[in-house]
Design an enzyme around this catalytic site. Structure first.
Site, PDB file in Angstrom:
ATOM      1  N   GLU A  13       0.750  -0.984   0.361  1.00  0.00           N
ATOM      2  CA  GLU A  13      -0.084   0.482   0.168  1.00  0.00           C
ATOM      3  C   GLU A  13       0.715   1.756  -0.190  1.00  0.00           C
ATOM      4  O   GLU A  13       0.353   2.487  -0.617  1.00  0.00           O
ATOM      5  CB  GLU A  13      -1.261  -0.266   1.321  1.00  0.00           C
ATOM      6  CG  GLU A  13      -1.258   0.868   1.176  1.00  0.00           C
ATOM      7  CD  GLU A  13      -2.290   1.227   2.588  1.00  0.00           C
ATOM      8  OE1 GLU A  13      -4.136   1.193   2.323  1.00  0.00           O
ATOM      9  OE2 GLU A  13      -2.546   1.590   3.229  1.00  0.00           O
TER      10      GLU A  13
ATOM     11  N   LYS B 159     -10.250   3.431  -4.348  1.00  0.00           N
ATOM     12  CA  LYS B 159     -10.408   3.826  -2.353  1.00  0.00           C
ATOM     13  C   LYS B 159      -9.238   4.717  -2.671  1.00  0.00           C
ATOM     14  O   LYS B 159      -8.633   5.235  -1.475  1.00  0.00           O
ATOM     15  CB  LYS B 159      -9.798   2.733  -1.520  1.00  0.00           C
ATOM     16  CG  LYS B 159      -8.778   2.004  -1.973  1.00  0.00           C
ATOM     17  CD  LYS B 159      -8.788   0.967  -0.042  1.00  0.00           C
ATOM     18  CE  LYS B 159      -7.442   0.087  -0.796  1.00  0.00           C
ATOM     19  NZ  LYS B 159      -7.454  -1.063   0.753  1.00  0.00           N
ATOM     20  N   TYR B 160      -8.109   4.330  -4.312  1.00  0.00           N
ATOM     21  CA  TYR B 160      -6.901   5.447  -4.305  1.00  0.00           C
ATOM     22  C   TYR B 160      -7.295   6.517  -4.724  1.00  0.00           C
ATOM     23  O   TYR B 160      -6.145   7.430  -5.192  1.00  0.00           O
ATOM     24  CB  TYR B 160      -5.597   4.448  -4.320  1.00  0.00           C
ATOM     25  CG  TYR B 160      -5.244   3.611  -2.938  1.00  0.00           C
ATOM     26  CD1 TYR B 160      -4.710   4.318  -1.901  1.00  0.00           C
ATOM     27  CD2 TYR B 160      -5.953   2.567  -3.938  1.00  0.00           C
ATOM     28  CE1 TYR B 160      -4.106   2.928  -1.324  1.00  0.00           C
ATOM     29  CE2 TYR B 160      -5.082   1.273  -2.569  1.00  0.00           C
ATOM     30  CZ  TYR B 160      -4.704   1.662  -1.332  1.00  0.00           C
ATOM     31  OH  TYR B 160      -4.194   0.618  -0.530  1.00  0.00           O
ATOM     32  N   LYS B 161      -8.389   6.254  -5.264  1.00  0.00           N
ATOM     33  CA  LYS B 161      -9.189   7.757  -6.363  1.00  0.00           C
ATOM     34  C   LYS B 161      -8.406   9.146  -5.248  1.00  0.00           C
ATOM     35  O   LYS B 161      -9.078   8.771  -4.639  1.00  0.00           O
ATOM     36  CB  LYS B 161     -10.045   7.214  -6.950  1.00  0.00           C
ATOM     37  CG  LYS B 161     -10.440   6.372  -7.846  1.00  0.00           C
ATOM     38  CD  LYS B 161     -11.962   6.238  -7.719  1.00  0.00           C
ATOM     39  CE  LYS B 161     -12.403   5.335  -9.451  1.00  0.00           C
ATOM     40  NZ  LYS B 161     -13.656   5.535  -9.526  1.00  0.00           N
TER      41      LYS B 161
END
Length: 243
Positions: free
Chosen positions: A211, A241-243
Site C-alpha cells: 500500500e 479507494k485511492y482515487k
C-alpha cells in the site's frame, strides 16, 4: 509433531471436507513452527497468516488452538498455549499517509528480509512474486526485471535506488536461492517480519508495504490504470479507494 495431527482429527466427529481443512491448516502450522511450540514460533505463525482474510485467520487459529489444547491434555507439551484471535477493524487505507521508511535503507543483519521489504515498497511486488524471481529475469544492464507466471510476465523498470541492491545478489538460480530452489512463503514472511521488527515497524505487513508503494505512486502523479498495470492487476476494483 505431525503424527499427532491424525490422532487429534480422529477424536473429532468431522465431515470429510472438515477433516481435510483441519489437516491442511495443522500441517501448515507444524511446518511454520518447525514442530517446536514456543512463544516466539507461535508469534511467527500468527504473523505468517495475518494477510489472510479475517474469516480465514479465525478458522486457522481455531484449529490451532484446539490442537494445542489436545497436545497439552495428552502431555505432548508441558505448557498450555492459546493464540488470541485478532480484532477485526475496518481498514481505512484511503486515509493513510505515506510513512517515513528511510530506515529501510540503513544496514541490517537481516539482509534478505530487508531486500524483500525494499522490493515491495519500491516496486509493489508480492512476496510470492519475489520468491519466484530468477536471476535470468533480472537484467541490470537494461535496468529491468520480468515478474509473473510464464506467458504472463510483465516487464518492470528497476528503480535507480534498487539497482545496486539487486546487482549484489545475482548468484544462483533464484534471487533468493535455496540450493537451486525457491524458498517457501513461510520463509519469506519470517524474513520480512524479522526485518520489520528490527526496524521498529512490527505492525506493518507485506500488504501494508504494498500500500505504501501505491500511495507513493499516487503522490508522484501516476494514474490508477498505470499502477494497476505495474501491479499486474486486471481491474481497478482494488484501487478505487485511492482515487
Amino acid at each position: 509433531m505431525k503424527e499427532h495431527i491424525t490422532s487429534f482429527i480422529k477424536e473429532k466427529d468431522l465431515s470429510e471436507n472438515s477433516q481435510t481443512a483441519y489437516s491442511y491448516d495443522l500441517d501448515q502450522f507444524v511446518d511454520t513452527v518447525h514442530g517446536h511450540i514456543s512463544d516466539t514460533n507461535l508469534r511467527i505463525y500468527q504473523a505468517s497468516i495475518k494477510d489472510f482474510k479475517p474469516a480465514v485467520q479465525k478458522r486457522k487459529l481455531s484449529a490451532v488452538n484446539q490442537f494445542l489444547f489436545y497436545l497439552y491434555q495428552n502431555h505432548v507439551i508441558g505448557e498450555y498455549h492459546r493464540l488470541v484471535l485478532p480484532k477485526v477493524t475496518v481498514a481505512k487505507s484511503h486515509d493513510q499517509e505515506l510513512l517515513d521508511l528511510s530506515l529501510f535503507w540503513e544496514g541490517s543483519e537481516i539482509r534478505q528480509g530487508r531486500l524483500i521489504a525494499l522490493l515491495i515498497v519500491e516496486m509493489g511486488l508480492l512476496p510470492s512474486e519475489i520468491l519466484q524471481l530468477k536471476i535470468v529475469d533480472i537484467e541490470p544492464d537494461f535496468q529491468v526485471l520480468r515478474v509473473g507466471k510464464e506467458g504472463q510476465k510483465r516487464v518492470l523498470r528497476i528503480p535507480d535506488s534498487l539497482l545496486d541492491e539487486l546487482t549484489d545478489s545475482l548468484t544462483g538460480t533464484y534471487l533468493f536461492d535455496n540450493n537451486g530452489k525457491a524458498y517457501s512463503r513461510q520463509w519469506g514472511f519470517r524474513q520480512l517480519e524479522s526485518f520489520l521488527i528490527e526496524k521498529g515497524f512490527k505492525d506493518l505487513s507485506a500488504q501494508s508495504l504494498r500500500e505504501q508503494y501505491i500511495l507513493k505512486q499516487r503522490e508522484q502523479g501516476m494514474d490508477l490504470f498505470s499502477i494497476a498495470r505495474e501491479l499486474g492487476l486486471k481491474t481497478l476494483v482494488t484501487l478505487e479507494k485511492y482515487k
